[in-house]
Design an enzyme around this catalytic site. Structure first.
Site, PDB file in Angstrom:
ATOM      1  N   ASN A   1      67.991  53.485  44.910  1.00 15.69           N
ATOM      2  CA  ASN A   1      68.129  54.887  44.493  1.00 15.69           C
ATOM      3  C   ASN A   1      68.519  54.826  43.012  1.00 15.69           C
ATOM      4  OD1 ASN A   1      70.190  57.656  45.761  1.00 15.69           O
ATOM      5  ND2 ASN A   1      68.218  57.704  44.763  1.00 15.69           N
TER       6      ASN A   1
ATOM      7  N   ASN B   1      68.327  66.262  39.314  1.00 15.18           N
ATOM      8  CA  ASN B   1      67.350  65.557  40.131  1.00 15.18           C
ATOM      9  C   ASN B   1      66.017  65.423  39.399  1.00 15.18           C
ATOM     10  OD1 ASN B   1      68.837  65.039  42.506  1.00 15.18           O
ATOM     11  ND2 ASN B   1      68.530  67.129  43.223  1.00 15.18           N
TER      12      ASN B   1
ATOM     13  N   CYS C   1      76.216  62.987  44.463  1.00 14.62           N
ATOM     14  CA  CYS C   1      75.280  61.936  44.881  1.00 14.62           C
ATOM     15  C   CYS C   1      76.076  60.668  45.128  1.00 14.62           C
ATOM     16  CB  CYS C   1      74.220  61.718  43.802  1.00 14.62           C
ATOM     17  SG  CYS C   1      73.101  60.342  44.151  1.00 14.62           S
TER      18      CYS C   1
ATOM     19  N   ASN D   1      75.143  57.412  45.986  1.00 14.29           N
ATOM     20  CA  ASN D   1      74.692  56.230  45.242  1.00 14.29           C
ATOM     21  C   ASN D   1      74.893  56.439  43.746  1.00 14.29           C
ATOM     22  OD1 ASN D   1      73.728  54.568  47.407  1.00 14.29           O
ATOM     23  ND2 ASN D   1      72.021  55.986  47.630  1.00 14.29           N
TER      24      ASN D   1
ATOM     25  N   ASN E   1      77.374  68.526  49.774  1.00 12.28           N
ATOM     26  CA  ASN E   1      75.962  68.903  49.716  1.00 12.28           C
ATOM     27  C   ASN E   1      75.430  68.924  51.147  1.00 12.28           C
ATOM     28  OD1 ASN E   1      76.047  66.136  50.100  1.00 12.28           O
ATOM     29  ND2 ASN E   1      74.493  65.643  48.608  1.00 12.28           N
TER      30      ASN E   1
ATOM     31  N   HIS F   1      73.311  68.448  54.644  1.00 12.88           N
ATOM     32  CA  HIS F   1      72.538  67.421  55.328  1.00 12.88           C
ATOM     33  C   HIS F   1      72.161  67.890  56.723  1.00 12.88           C
ATOM     34  CE1 HIS F   1      73.186  64.191  52.377  1.00 12.88           C
ATOM     35  NE2 HIS F   1      74.338  64.809  52.168  1.00 12.88           N
TER      36      HIS F   1
ATOM     37  N   GLU G   1      65.338  63.499  50.371  1.00 10.06           N
ATOM     38  CA  GLU G   1      66.403  64.111  49.592  1.00 10.06           C
ATOM     39  C   GLU G   1      65.970  65.429  48.962  1.00 10.06           C
ATOM     40  OE1 GLU G   1      69.338  62.077  47.278  1.00 10.06           O
ATOM     41  OE2 GLU G   1      68.384  60.133  47.688  1.00 10.06           O
TER      42      GLU G   1
ATOM     43  N   CYS H   1      70.486  57.010  50.225  1.00  7.22           N
ATOM     44  CA  CYS H   1      71.256  58.231  49.971  1.00  7.22           C
ATOM     45  C   CYS H   1      72.653  58.017  50.513  1.00  7.22           C
ATOM     46  CB  CYS H   1      70.587  59.436  50.632  1.00  7.22           C
ATOM     47  SG  CYS H   1      71.509  60.985  50.448  1.00  7.22           S
TER      48      CYS H   1
ATOM     49  N   GLY I   1      74.039  60.972  52.440  1.00  8.30           N
ATOM     50  CA  GLY I   1      73.288  61.042  53.688  1.00  8.30           C
ATOM     51  C   GLY I   1      73.736  60.003  54.689  1.00  8.30           C
TER      52      GLY I   1
END
Length: 287
Positions: free
Chosen positions: A13, A66, A75, A77, A172, A174, A223, A232, A235
């Site tokens: 990523n 993004n 984020c 990662n 965020n 999911h 994503e 992710c 995630g």
């Protein structure tokens, strides 16, 4: 004006990191970030991350655009890569001196999802306190159920099929679906349909998860704003939470993604998520 950057990745990523500490606003616009993220006409990345001055008691702040120009709250990662970037810059963790040890460096990072604390370990791995998961529909957000209820294996019609979805926010959104074989999922076809479904007013990240063992999950991700990526972090955290909530998994497990593995723990002591994984410097340049 020339801007220096460094490319990093966390399990594939990948991100363009920019030292933005001299200004409280990103030095690039979302449209410019899209051009840089283009893999054939730009540098190539899943997003551009800006290291900004700290606020509200943090050492530094994180903003990310993004590859489609949208701005996510956080984020997983990416924040590991940001911590490694700051350390490589020699940027001191000014507001967290009491936490520093001989073999670890901590940063308090302000994000749109709240304060996140990554720890750079002597073995090269980065362990991140990802905070507590948010489980109510209104917090995710989704209209699948009433706002004060959790979304656990609720049916959702996508591509002519009813999927059982569990929703978790790590700051965020999911949407997690458990499947028998993640390799068989046509991610590029149905991923966008989940992301843009009207029950997710802020769109959603979508994870398809296969339970290998109670301490080992296999995951593929679509994503929000970036499409199919190799990993992710948020995630992986959300997937472990969903697996625990549905009785499929222990609170400490390895999550295998296309780009490699993360260790995720949902602590029974403080209910916080802890993610451990690599952050790798690739190259630097000037644009």
């Amino acid at each position: 004006m020339a801007i220096e950057f460094t490319k990093y990745h966390g399990l594939g990523n990948d991100f363009i990191l920019i030292d933005n500490r001299a200004s409280s606003e990103p030095v690039l616009t979302p449209k410019e970030a899209v051009k840089l993220c283009a893999r054939h006409f730009g540098i190539g990345a899943d997003g551009v991350i800006f290291a900004l001055p700290g606020k509200n008691g943090s050492d530094y702040s994180m903003r990310i655009f993004n590859s489609d120009g949208s701005e996510p709250e956080m984020c997983g990662n990416g924040i590991r890569c940001l911590a490694k970037f700051l350390a490589d810059l020699g940027a001191p963790p000014a507001n967290t001196p009491q936490k520093q040890t001989s073999d670890s460096v901590y940063y308090k990072i302000h994000t749109l999802a709240g304060m996140i604390v990554p720890q750079l370990r002597a073995d090269g791995q980065v362990r991140v306190d990802m905070g507590t998961p948010r489980l109510l529909a209104a917090e995710i957000p989704t209209t699948l159920v009433a706002g004060e209820h959790q979304v656990i294996e609720e049916p959702l019609e996508i591509a002519g099929k009813s999927w059982l979805v569990t929703c978790v926010s790590m700051g965020n959104p999911h949407c997690i679906i458990f499947v028998d074989d993640v390799a068989a999922i046509p991610l590029e076809v149905i991923g966008p349909q989940f992301e843009h479904h009207p029950v997710f007013p802020k769109r959603t990240n979508t994870e398809f998860v296969q339970v290998i063992r109670r301490n080992y999950l296999k995951m593929r991700v679509w994503e929000r704003g970036a499409g199919a990526t190799l990993a992710c972090g948020t995630g992986a955290c959300a997937s472990l939470v969903a697996a625990v909530l549905t009785g499929r998994c222990d609170r400490l497990a390895t999550v295998e993604l296309p780009g490699g593995c993360l260790e995720i723990e949902w602590s029974a002591t403080d209910e916080r998520l802890y993610m451990t994984g690599p952050a790798v410097r690739v190259f630097e340049g000037r644009i």
